[in-house]
Write an enzyme that holds these catalytic residues in place. Sequence first.
Site, PDB file in Angstrom:
ATOM      1  N   ARG A  59       0.842  -1.206   0.000  1.00  0.00           N
ATOM      2  CA  ARG A  59       0.000   0.000   0.000  1.00  0.00           C
ATOM      3  C   ARG A  59       0.876   1.255   0.000  1.00  0.00           C
ATOM      4  O   ARG A  59       0.438   2.340  -0.358  1.00  0.00           O
ATOM      5  CB  ARG A  59      -0.977  -0.019   1.190  1.00  0.00           C
ATOM      6  CG  ARG A  59      -1.876   1.202   1.265  1.00  0.00           C
ATOM      7  CD  ARG A  59      -3.142   1.007   2.125  1.00  0.00           C
ATOM      8  NE  ARG A  59      -2.936   0.202   3.304  1.00  0.00           N
ATOM      9  CZ  ARG A  59      -2.349   0.649   4.425  1.00  0.00           C
ATOM     10  NH1 ARG A  59      -1.918   1.885   4.512  1.00  0.00           N
ATOM     11  NH2 ARG A  59      -2.188  -0.166   5.458  1.00  0.00           N
ATOM     12  N   TYR A 112     -15.626  19.228 -14.199  1.00  0.00           N
ATOM     13  CA  TYR A 112     -16.151  17.859 -14.262  1.00  0.00           C
ATOM     14  C   TYR A 112     -17.154  17.663 -13.117  1.00  0.00           C
ATOM     15  O   TYR A 112     -16.880  18.075 -11.987  1.00  0.00           O
ATOM     16  CB  TYR A 112     -14.985  16.870 -14.158  1.00  0.00           C
ATOM     17  CG  TYR A 112     -15.438  15.467 -13.877  1.00  0.00           C
ATOM     18  CD1 TYR A 112     -16.300  14.812 -14.748  1.00  0.00           C
ATOM     19  CD2 TYR A 112     -15.028  14.793 -12.729  1.00  0.00           C
ATOM     20  CE1 TYR A 112     -16.752  13.534 -14.481  1.00  0.00           C
ATOM     21  CE2 TYR A 112     -15.464  13.509 -12.460  1.00  0.00           C
ATOM     22  CZ  TYR A 112     -16.331  12.894 -13.335  1.00  0.00           C
ATOM     23  OH  TYR A 112     -16.783  11.628 -13.072  1.00  0.00           O
ATOM     24  N   ASP A 183      -6.746  20.497 -13.258  1.00  0.00           N
ATOM     25  CA  ASP A 183      -7.143  19.199 -13.802  1.00  0.00           C
ATOM     26  C   ASP A 183      -6.756  19.219 -15.285  1.00  0.00           C
ATOM     27  O   ASP A 183      -7.379  19.914 -16.085  1.00  0.00           O
ATOM     28  CB  ASP A 183      -8.655  18.997 -13.620  1.00  0.00           C
ATOM     29  CG  ASP A 183      -9.127  17.622 -14.079  1.00  0.00           C
ATOM     30  OD1 ASP A 183      -8.476  17.038 -14.987  1.00  0.00           O
ATOM     31  OD2 ASP A 183     -10.137  17.120 -13.557  1.00  0.00           O
ATOM     32  N   LYS A 208      -8.625   8.409 -18.991  1.00  0.00           N
ATOM     33  CA  LYS A 208      -8.983   8.997 -20.294  1.00  0.00           C
ATOM     34  C   LYS A 208      -7.826   8.873 -21.290  1.00  0.00           C
ATOM     35  O   LYS A 208      -7.432   7.776 -21.622  1.00  0.00           O
ATOM     36  CB  LYS A 208      -9.435  10.445 -20.100  1.00  0.00           C
ATOM     37  CG  LYS A 208     -10.359  10.659 -18.902  1.00  0.00           C
ATOM     38  CD  LYS A 208     -11.680   9.916 -19.024  1.00  0.00           C
ATOM     39  CE  LYS A 208     -12.581  10.262 -17.829  1.00  0.00           C
ATOM     40  NZ  LYS A 208     -13.735   9.424 -17.694  1.00  0.00           N
TER      41      LYS A 208
END
Length: 385
Positions: A59, A112, A183, A208
């Site tokens: 992790r 978004y 972003d 994306k």
Amino acid sequence: MSQLPESATAAQTWDPKTLIVAGGRPEHTNDGPVNHPITFTSTYHSHGLAGAEDRVYARFSNPSWDPFEEVLGQLERAQYPALVFSSGMAAISAALTLVPEGGVLVLPQHSYNGSLGLSAELQAAGRFSVRAVDVANTDEVLRAMDGADVLWLESPTNPMLEVADLPVLLAAAKTSGVLSIVDNTFATPLLQQPLTLGADLVVHSVTKYLSGHSDLILGAVVTSDKQLHSRLHGHRTLHGAIASPMDVFLALRGVRTLSVRLERSQENSQILAERLAAHAKVSTVRYPGLPTDVGHRRATEQMSGYGSVISFTVGSSATDADRMIEELRLITGATSLGGVETLAERRARHANEPTTVPENLIRLSVGIEAVEDLWLDLSRALERI
Ligand code: PLP
């Protein structure tokens, strides 16, 4: 890994088109693989001689994250490797923790819808307050930054394709001590590199364009600020939104072809935007590559391409737009963007989309198919509404 390896620092001078192919590779050794293997493990051998660089537990770090993080960090011209997260929203959620308790976040009104939704939720919980702005209106954003703590930018915005004046806004944020976050999902670092303009942090939905094949969900943050890097690394470790090694392997494989994918999808977008703009059933088209688009001049100055998303309004109602999508045979009616295949979606079908997004607006994520096939499909569907 907190410092760029020496070879990676040298790679900063490569053209980004070379970097995406040659970056993040194993050392050149006889019989050595040309790709890093995928490491499926939850923990690492530890013999009680722990040094600062020990991986300890998966992790905290995974060798499968390193090559992609290295390449994305270099692409954004950052001092440090990127940090991958389990999704773009996990990266955004981590970034929003940088807004201080009781602070003020300036946020584009057409960000978004996930960024809008999470910020609204945090505002409702009393964590911070949000000032929504028209990000294309530079004076309005500058005014909103007065007394604010964090400036969030998205450019071009999803789905309205507004273009923010990144050089002016990021410089103003720096001067006034406002932390800036961009972003960069729509543009990708091949078209704009916000850190070089003074942004403190870049976030990505790797889902994306960077990965490019609609086959995984992944996010990332990138910064040149050591404290921010360490804080966000700590957040990832403790909150646990970590990426699957397989997904990061696929993202690296995808990013290798980013420049050729973008080249083709932008070429297709330009042609389709021009034809859509001339079509009788289409009332408005937003694409920064159209000379008539209000964001065209700004995009030309600050981007090295106009991206591959077009937004347009068809007919006069949601029904017209839905009908058009139903009539498509090649293009897929689906949410998301940035894959090799062309996708169309009526954005206002989502209840959480801002009400200022027209109900008959279709967001087209243009892929790399032959453009005449795409146009045949679009024009046929348009004739049927
Ligand atoms: N940022 C933008 C601009 C997006 O379009 C999206 C998703 O559509 C996200 C962030 C969220 O990314 P993810 O779906 O990978 O969580």
